[in-house]
Write an enzyme that holds these catalytic residues in place. Structure first.
Site, short mmCIF file in Angstrom:
data_model
loop_
_atom_site.label_atom_id
_atom_site.label_comp_id
_atom_site.label_asym_id
_atom_site.label_seq_id
_atom_site.Cartn_x
_atom_site.Cartn_y
_atom_site.Cartn_z
N LYS A 1 10.72 0.90 5.85
CA LYS A 1 11.16 2.24 6.28
C LYS A 1 10.93 3.28 5.19
O LYS A 1 10.57 4.41 5.47
CB LYS A 1 12.66 2.21 6.68
CG LYS A 1 12.93 1.31 7.87
CD LYS A 1 14.41 1.19 8.16
CE LYS A 1 15.17 0.42 7.12
NZ LYS A 1 14.86 -1.02 7.07
N ASP B 1 14.29 -4.10 5.95
CA ASP B 1 13.20 -4.27 4.99
C ASP B 1 11.82 -4.29 5.64
O ASP B 1 10.89 -4.95 5.15
CB ASP B 1 13.41 -5.56 4.15
CG ASP B 1 14.74 -5.55 3.44
OD1 ASP B 1 15.17 -4.46 3.02
OD2 ASP B 1 15.37 -6.62 3.32
N GLY C 1 17.79 -0.65 0.56
CA GLY C 1 16.87 -0.61 -0.57
C GLY C 1 15.51 -0.25 -0.02
O GLY C 1 14.90 -1.07 0.67
N HIS C 2 15.06 0.97 -0.25
CA HIS C 2 13.80 1.44 0.34
C HIS C 2 12.79 1.66 -0.78
O HIS C 2 12.96 2.53 -1.63
CB HIS C 2 14.04 2.74 1.12
CG HIS C 2 14.93 2.53 2.32
ND1 HIS C 2 15.26 3.53 3.18
CD2 HIS C 2 15.54 1.42 2.80
CE1 HIS C 2 16.04 3.05 4.15
NE2 HIS C 2 16.24 1.77 3.92
N GLN D 1 18.90 -0.24 7.30
CA GLN D 1 19.11 -1.49 8.03
C GLN D 1 18.20 -1.49 9.27
O GLN D 1 17.12 -0.94 9.21
CB GLN D 1 20.59 -1.71 8.37
CG GLN D 1 21.45 -1.98 7.15
CD GLN D 1 21.83 -0.73 6.39
OE1 GLN D 1 22.37 0.21 6.95
NE2 GLN D 1 21.54 -0.70 5.12
P1 GDP Z 1 12.84 -0.88 3.82
O1 GDP Z 1 14.19 -1.33 3.44
O2 GDP Z 1 12.60 -0.96 5.30
O3 GDP Z 1 12.46 0.46 3.26
O4 GDP Z 1 11.82 -1.93 3.18
P2 GDP Z 1 11.87 -2.46 1.65
O5 GDP Z 1 11.35 -1.39 0.78
O6 GDP Z 1 13.19 -3.08 1.33
O7 GDP Z 1 10.86 -3.68 1.76
C1 GDP Z 1 9.54 -3.50 2.20
C2 GDP Z 1 8.62 -3.99 1.07
O8 GDP Z 1 7.31 -4.09 1.57
C3 GDP Z 1 8.55 -3.04 -0.10
O9 GDP Z 1 8.40 -3.80 -1.27
C4 GDP Z 1 7.29 -2.22 0.17
O10 GDP Z 1 6.67 -1.74 -1.02
C5 GDP Z 1 6.43 -3.24 0.83
N1 GDP Z 1 5.48 -2.74 1.84
C6 GDP Z 1 5.66 -1.75 2.76
N2 GDP Z 1 4.58 -1.68 3.58
C7 GDP Z 1 3.71 -2.65 3.16
C8 GDP Z 1 2.44 -3.09 3.63
O11 GDP Z 1 1.89 -2.60 4.60
N3 GDP Z 1 1.87 -4.14 2.93
C9 GDP Z 1 2.48 -4.73 1.86
N4 GDP Z 1 1.88 -5.75 1.27
N5 GDP Z 1 3.68 -4.33 1.41
C10 GDP Z 1 4.29 -3.31 2.05
P1 IMO Z 2 17.35 -1.80 4.37
O1 IMO Z 2 17.72 -0.38 4.71
C1 IMO Z 2 18.14 -6.03 4.93
C2 IMO Z 2 22.32 -7.19 5.62
C3 IMO Z 2 23.01 -8.03 4.55
C4 IMO Z 2 23.96 -8.83 5.42
C5 IMO Z 2 24.39 -7.81 6.48
C6 IMO Z 2 25.70 -7.12 6.20
O2 IMO Z 2 16.81 -1.95 2.99
O3 IMO Z 2 16.51 -2.40 5.43
P2 IMO Z 2 26.42 -5.20 4.49
O4 IMO Z 2 26.37 -5.14 3.00
O5 IMO Z 2 25.64 -4.12 5.17
O6 IMO Z 2 27.81 -5.30 5.04
O7 IMO Z 2 25.70 -6.61 4.87
O8 IMO Z 2 23.35 -6.85 6.53
N1 IMO Z 2 21.73 -5.94 5.13
C7 IMO Z 2 20.41 -5.73 4.98
N2 IMO Z 2 19.36 -6.57 5.13
N3 IMO Z 2 17.92 -4.74 4.62
C8 IMO Z 2 18.96 -3.89 4.49
O9 IMO Z 2 18.78 -2.56 4.31
C9 IMO Z 2 20.27 -4.37 4.63
N4 IMO Z 2 21.50 -3.82 4.55
C10 IMO Z 2 22.37 -4.78 4.86
O10 IMO Z 2 22.09 -8.85 3.88
O11 IMO Z 2 23.27 -9.87 6.07
MG MG Z 3 15.11 -2.67 2.12
#
Ligand code: GDP
Ligand code: IMO
Ligand code: MG
Length: 425
Positions: free
Chosen positions: A16, A13, A40-41, A224
Site C-alpha cells: 500500500k 503488507d 508499516g508501509h 492493514q
Molecule cells: P504495505 O504495508 O501494504 O505498505 O506493504 P509493506 O511495505 O509492509 O510490504 C510490502 C513490501 O514489498 C515492501 O518491502 C515493498 O518495498 C515491497 N514491494 C512493493 N511492491 C513490490 C513489487 O512489486 N515487487 C517487489 N519485489 N517488492 C515490492
Molecule cells: P500494514 O498496514 C500485516 C496484524 C497483526 C495481528 C493482527 C492484530 O503494514 O499492512 P494489531 O496490532 O493490529 O492489534 O494486530 O493484525 N496486523 C498486520 N499485519 N500488516 C499490517 O499493517 C498489520 N497491522 C496489524 O500481525 O495478526
Molecule cells: Mg506493512
C-alpha cells in the site's frame, strides 16, 4: 472532484505504501483513515528506503498535504519520532495535519496489549503489541482520550484521572503490575507532546471537504487490509478497525458518494503475519523461496510473514466488500524463478464448493483450496518498464487473475522501487 481509496485485499503488507506513493504523484492530499503504528508501509526511492507507520505515504512529495484522519489511533511519541526521522532524511514534514478527533494511544494501552497477549497464551492473536486494540476498545467504551484533549490541559487531566483509576485496578489487581502515575503521563503528553503537535491539530473533516470543493484530488491510504477488518476479516484474528473502503468514509469524514475509485491492492501471492486461518498457506521449499525472494519479514516488527498461493476466493470477496474499481497487483517479480504458479480458484469443504469464503469460521478452518496451475515464466521481470515487455506466461498469469476475480488489473509491480511497475494496456 475525485477521491481514490487504496485498500489492502489480503492480510496486509500488499504494498500500500508503494502504491500510495505512486498514485500520489497525481494527487494533492493523502489521508490515513484507520489503524495506527501497527502499519508499516515501505517505499523505496532511488535506493533509499522509508518505512512509514503513522505518517501518510504521500509525505515524500512536496506538493502533497498528508492528513491523519479521525479514524486513526495516534501514539504521539511514535508520531513525533517518525516526523523527526523523516526530517533528518531531508523530507519536509511541515504540512502534516492531525485530526483533533483521532484517539490517543496511551502507555496503558500498549502495556495491556502486551499483557493480554501473554494471558491468551497459545490463543494469542500475534498482535503488533502497539496498543491498537485497547485504544479502539476505549474509543468504543467512550473513555478514550482524543488528540484534541492535548489542547485543553484541564480536560485532559480530568479524563485521564477517571480512566487511569480503572486501568490501574486492572494492571495491579489482575496482572500484578505497578500502577501508572497520572502525573507522569500528563507531564509527558501535555508538556512534551502537546506543544509540538498543537500546530498540526485541526478539524480534518473541514480540511478534506474544503479540498474537494476547490477541486483537489484526494487519496485515502488504507492500513492493514480487508481480511484484518474487525467486521469482515477472519475474526478474532483481525485488527480493531475497519480497513475496508467503508472505513475510508467513517475514518475521514467523507461521504460514500465522495469516493470515485477504489483500488484494491493484492500481492501476486498472499502473506499473513500473526495467527489465524490461511487456506493457501505454503510450507516447504516454495514457501521458503517466496519468503526469501519477497523479503517477507515485517516492515517494523521484523516478524517472518507466512506465505501462500494467490487466493481468488478472498479477492472476489474483497471486490464485493470494497466495491473495487480495479486491482494493483504487486510483487509479480517474486514468482520469477518458479516452474509453475498456482492459483486458488475456489474452496471445497464437506462436499460443497465455495466461490466466496464460507461465513462460518469452523468451515473456513477446514476448507481445501482448489488450485489451477499455470506455467512459470522463468524470466527476471525487475527491469521491465512496459507491460508489453512481460513474457507471455507472466501476461497469462495476470490475465488469468483478472478473469478469475472479475476485477481489472491496472498496475503490476515488478520490484520495490518507485519506478518498478507496468500498466496493462
Ligand atoms: P504495505 O504495508 O501494504 O505498505 O506493504 P509493506 O511495505 O509492509 O510490504 C510490502 C513490501 O514489498 C515492501 O518491502 C515493498 O518495498 C515491497 N514491494 C512493493 N511492491 C513490490 C513489487 O512489486 N515487487 C517487489 N519485489 N517488492 C515490492
Ligand atoms: P500494514 O498496514 C500485516 C496484524 C497483526 C495481528 C493482527 C492484530 O503494514 O499492512 P494489531 O496490532 O493490529 O492489534 O494486530 O493484525 N496486523 C498486520 N499485519 N500488516 C499490517 O499493517 C498489520 N497491522 C496489524 O500481525 O495478526
Ligand atoms: Mg506493512
Amino acid at each position: 472532484m475525485p477521491a481514490t481509496v487504496v485498500v489492502g485485499t489480503q492480510w496486509g503488507d500488499e504494498g500500500k505504501g508503494k502504491l500510495t506513493d505512486l498514485l500520489a504523484r497525481d494527487m494533492d492530499m493523502v489521508v490515513r483513515y484507520q489503524g495506527g503504528h501497527n502499519a508499516g508501509h515501505r517505499i523505496v526511492v532511488e535506493g533509499e528506503a522509508f518505512a512509514l507507520q503513522l505518517v501518510p505515504s504521500g509525505v515524500l512529495y512536496p506538493h502533497i498535504t498528508p492528513v491523519i484522519g479521525n479514524g486513526v489511533v495516534v501514539d504521539p511519541a511514535v508520531l513525533l519520532d517518525e516526523l523527526d526521522k523523516l526530517a533528518a532524511k531531508g523530507v519536509d514534514v511541515s504540512r502534516l495535519l492531525v485530526s483533533g478527533n483521532a484517539h490517543l494511544i496511551m502507555p496503558y494501552h500498549q502495556e495491556l496489549d502486551r499483557l493480554t497477549e501473554r494471558f491468551l497464551g497459545k490463543n494469542a492473536l500475534g498482535t503488533t503489541k502497539r496498543g491498537i486494540g485497547p485504544a479502539y476498545a476505549d474509543k468504543s467504551s467512550r473513555v478514550g482520550l482524543r488528540v484534541q484533549d492535548l489542547l485543553d490541559a484541564k480536560i485532559f487531566r480530568e479524563k485521564l484521572d477517571v480512566v487511569l483509576h480503572e486501568k490501574n485496578l486492572i494492571l495491579t489487581k489482575i496482572y500484578n503490575r505497578p500502577a501508572l502515575r497520572a502525573k507522569d503521563l500528563a507531564e509527558r503528553y501535555l508538556d512534551e507532546f502537546a506543544p509540538r503537535l498543537a500546530p498540526r491539530i485541526t478539524d480534518t473533516v473541514a480540511v478534506v471537504h474544503d479540498a474537494l470543493a476547490r477541486g483537489a484530488r484526494l487519496l485515502l491510504e488504507g492500513a492493514q487490509a480487508t481480511f484484518l477488518d474487525l467486521d469482515h476479516g477472519t475474526y478474532p484474528f483481525v485488527t480493531s478497525s475497519n480497513p475496508v473502503a467503508g472505513g475510508a468514509c467513517t475514518g475521514s469524514g467523507l461521504g460514500p458518494r465522495d469516493l470515485t475509485s477504489i483500488v484494491g491492492i493484492a500481492k501476486a501471492y498472499v502473506t499473513r503475519v500473526g495467527a489465524g486461518p490461511f487456506p493457501t498457506e505454503l510450507e516447504g521449499d516454495v514457501g521458503e523461496l517466496l519468503v526469501e525472494r519477497g523479503h517477507e519479514f515485517g516492515t517494523n516488527t521484523g516478524r517472518r510473514r507466512r506465505v501462500g498461493w494467490f487466493d481468488a476466493v478472498m479477492t472476489r470477496q474483497a471486490a464485493r466488500l470494497n466495491s473495487l474499481t480495479d486491482i494493483a497487483l504487486t510483487k509479480l517479480d517474486v514468482l520469477d524463478t518458479l516452474d509453475e504458479v498456482k492459483v486458488c480458484v475456489a474452496y471445497e469443504a464437506g462436499g460443497v464448493r465455495y466461490e466466496y469464503p464460507p461465513y462460518h469460521q469452523s468451515v473456513l478452518h477446514d476448507v481445501t483450496p482448489i488450485y489451477e496451475s499455470l506455467p512459470g515464466w522463468k524470466t527476471d521481470l525487475s527491469s521491465c518498464t512496459s507491460y508489453e515487455e512481460l513474457p507471455a506466461a507472466a501476461k497469462d498469469y495476470v490475465r488469468f487473475l483478472q478473469s478469475i476475480t472479475g476485477v481489472p488489473i491496472s498496475v503490476v509491480g515488478v520490484g520495490p522501487g518507485r519506478e518498478q511497475f507496468v500498466r496493462p494496456s
